[in-house]
Write an enzyme that holds these catalytic residues in place. Structure first.
Site, PDB file in Angstrom:
ATOM      1  N   ASN A  14     -11.993 -24.010  14.804  1.00 21.61           N
ATOM      2  CA  ASN A  14     -10.583 -24.196  14.423  1.00 21.61           C
ATOM      3  C   ASN A  14     -10.016 -25.429  15.111  1.00 21.61           C
ATOM      4  O   ASN A  14      -9.281 -26.209  14.501  1.00 21.61           O
ATOM      5  CB  ASN A  14      -9.764 -22.962  14.809  1.00 21.61           C
ATOM      6  CG  ASN A  14      -9.857 -21.866  13.758  1.00 21.61           C
ATOM      7  OD1 ASN A  14      -9.346 -22.018  12.663  1.00 21.61           O
ATOM      8  ND2 ASN A  14     -10.528 -20.799  14.092  1.00 21.61           N
ATOM      9  N   HIS A 109      -5.939 -15.101  13.400  1.00 16.25           N
ATOM     10  CA  HIS A 109      -6.683 -13.863  13.591  1.00 16.25           C
ATOM     11  C   HIS A 109      -7.490 -13.601  12.322  1.00 16.25           C
ATOM     12  O   HIS A 109      -6.937 -13.669  11.211  1.00 16.25           O
ATOM     13  CB  HIS A 109      -5.708 -12.704  13.855  1.00 16.25           C
ATOM     14  CG  HIS A 109      -6.389 -11.403  14.117  1.00 16.25           C
ATOM     15  ND1 HIS A 109      -7.028 -11.117  15.314  1.00 16.25           N
ATOM     16  CD2 HIS A 109      -6.562 -10.316  13.326  1.00 16.25           C
ATOM     17  CE1 HIS A 109      -7.542  -9.902  15.240  1.00 16.25           C
ATOM     18  NE2 HIS A 109      -7.279  -9.387  14.054  1.00 16.25           N
ATOM     19  N   ASP A 145      -1.708  -9.643  18.527  1.00 11.86           N
ATOM     20  CA  ASP A 145      -1.979  -9.829  17.094  1.00 11.86           C
ATOM     21  C   ASP A 145      -0.883  -9.211  16.241  1.00 11.86           C
ATOM     22  O   ASP A 145      -1.110  -8.803  15.109  1.00 11.86           O
ATOM     23  CB  ASP A 145      -3.326  -9.188  16.717  1.00 11.86           C
ATOM     24  CG  ASP A 145      -4.469  -9.839  17.477  1.00 11.86           C
ATOM     25  OD1 ASP A 145      -5.448  -9.119  17.757  1.00 11.86           O
ATOM     26  OD2 ASP A 145      -4.365 -11.032  17.817  1.00 11.86           O
ATOM     27  N   GLN A 172     -14.894 -20.653   7.047  1.00 11.23           N
ATOM     28  CA  GLN A 172     -15.045 -21.844   6.195  1.00 11.23           C
ATOM     29  C   GLN A 172     -14.002 -21.895   5.081  1.00 11.23           C
ATOM     30  O   GLN A 172     -13.407 -22.928   4.826  1.00 11.23           O
ATOM     31  CB  GLN A 172     -16.448 -21.882   5.580  1.00 11.23           C
ATOM     32  CG  GLN A 172     -17.557 -22.104   6.600  1.00 11.23           C
ATOM     33  CD  GLN A 172     -17.351 -23.403   7.398  1.00 11.23           C
ATOM     34  OE1 GLN A 172     -16.787 -24.374   6.902  1.00 11.23           O
ATOM     35  NE2 GLN A 172     -17.762 -23.392   8.660  1.00 11.23           N
ATOM     36  N   GLU A 175      -9.858 -19.918   7.424  1.00  8.89           N
ATOM     37  CA  GLU A 175      -9.274 -20.349   8.705  1.00  8.89           C
ATOM     38  C   GLU A 175      -9.109 -21.860   8.779  1.00  8.89           C
ATOM     39  O   GLU A 175      -8.035 -22.364   9.173  1.00  8.89           O
ATOM     40  CB  GLU A 175     -10.128 -19.866   9.873  1.00  8.89           C
ATOM     41  CG  GLU A 175     -10.135 -18.364  10.038  1.00  8.89           C
ATOM     42  CD  GLU A 175     -10.788 -17.934  11.331  1.00  8.89           C
ATOM     43  OE1 GLU A 175     -10.516 -18.560  12.372  1.00  8.89           O
ATOM     44  OE2 GLU A 175     -11.546 -16.954  11.308  1.00  8.89           O
TER      45      GLU A 175
HETATM   46  C1  GRF Z   1     -12.220 -17.366  14.958  1.00  9.29           C
HETATM   47  O1  GRF Z   1     -12.691 -16.454  13.975  1.00  9.29           O
HETATM   48  C2  GRF Z   1     -10.817 -16.990  15.302  1.00  9.29           C
HETATM   49  O2  GRF Z   1     -10.080 -16.488  14.208  1.00  9.29           O
HETATM   50  C3  GRF Z   1     -11.031 -15.888  16.300  1.00  9.29           C
HETATM   51  O3  GRF Z   1     -12.168 -16.264  17.053  1.00  9.29           O
HETATM   52  C4  GRF Z   1     -12.956 -17.170  16.283  1.00  9.29           C
HETATM   53  C5  GRF Z   1     -13.056 -18.435  17.099  1.00  9.29           C
HETATM   54  O4  GRF Z   1     -13.702 -19.408  16.430  1.00  9.29           O
HETATM   55  N1  GRF Z   1      -9.885 -15.740  17.155  1.00  9.29           N
HETATM   56  P1  GRF Z   1     -13.623 -20.942  16.969  1.00  9.29           P
HETATM   57  O5  GRF Z   1     -13.628 -20.916  18.489  1.00  9.29           O
HETATM   58  O6  GRF Z   1     -12.373 -21.528  16.413  1.00  9.29           O
HETATM   59  O7  GRF Z   1     -14.887 -21.565  16.422  1.00  9.29           O
END
Ligand code: GRF
Length: 219
Positions: A14, A109, A145, A172, A175
């Protein structure tokens, strides 16, 4: 330009989407620092490669949850942020911390909140036999959350899906699209937290926005 601090704990996919959006001008904001509660994670490398300050603040170095929260808040405030973004940040923060940033702090989330707060969301969806799944961006409040929902993306669960395949598709297809969009809206003032509710373009939202609201540059 709004100043954004991103909090991570691990991979930083992310974070990478946000760094990319910042670099190509899709965010009216600049990511000024990335802070991780775990050292040596890929997300810190992603920040360094993007030329963004990368700071590890290991929670294991602190005697209590409150002490860590206070140190984290200080490290964030030192960056003079307008916005704080939790991106894969796997720590539960206390009420005092939340109050310092409420209204300008977001989280993503991997579930269709309010369904499945907490961990193992993909597993829970499969176990419940639910036919749809997705991810949600919300304002952070004292309820884990549980903050007001901004945007949600969803898809149909396939019979052959596993927790791994769901996690990959949530990341993919959803998010990596809805988070840069949500941060862009917050940076522009299109989204606000007013009296405990989300306003979009000044109008109260009765339900989270959907993928149909994504601007072309975030699809
Ligand atoms: C993501 O699925 C986010 O929604 C959740 O943990 C995961 C972290 O992924 N909180 P990254 O660190 O962004 O790759």
């Amino acid at each position: 330009m709004k100043r954004v601090v991103v909090l991570i704990s691990g991979g930083g996919r992310n974070l990478q989407a946000l760094l990319d959006a910042g670099a190509d001008g899709r965010l009216d904001a600049q990511i000024v620092a990335v802070i991780s509660n775990r050292d040596g994670v890929q997300g810190l490398e992603r920040a360094r490669r993007a030329g963004v300050a990368a700071l590890a603040l290991p929670h294991v170095d602190f005697p209590s949850r409150e002490a860590f929260d206070a140190a984290l808040a200080e490290a964030i405030e030192a960056q003079r942020p307008d916005i704080v973004v939790m991106a894969g940040f796997m720590r539960v923060v206390g009420a005092a911390f939340v109050r310092r940033f409420q209204g300008r702090m977001l989280n993503i989330h991997p579930s269709l909140l309010p369904r499945h707060p907490g961990l193992k969301t993909h597993q829970k969806v499969l176990e419940a036999g639910e036919r749809e799944h997705g991810a949600t961006v919300h304002f952070v409040t004292e309820e884990l959350d549980g903050g007001p929902l901004i945007i949600q993306g969803q898809f149909s669960v396939m019979p052959q899906d596993s927790a791994e395949s769901l996690a990959e598709r949530v990341m993919q297809d959803i998010e990596l699209k809805i988070y840069p969009q949500a941060v862009a809206w917050l940076a522009r003032g299109d989204v606000e937290l007013v009296d405990g509710g989300v306003r979009f373009g000044g109008r109260p939202l009765s339900a989270p926005l959907g993928m149909d609201h994504l601007e072309a540059q975030f699809r």
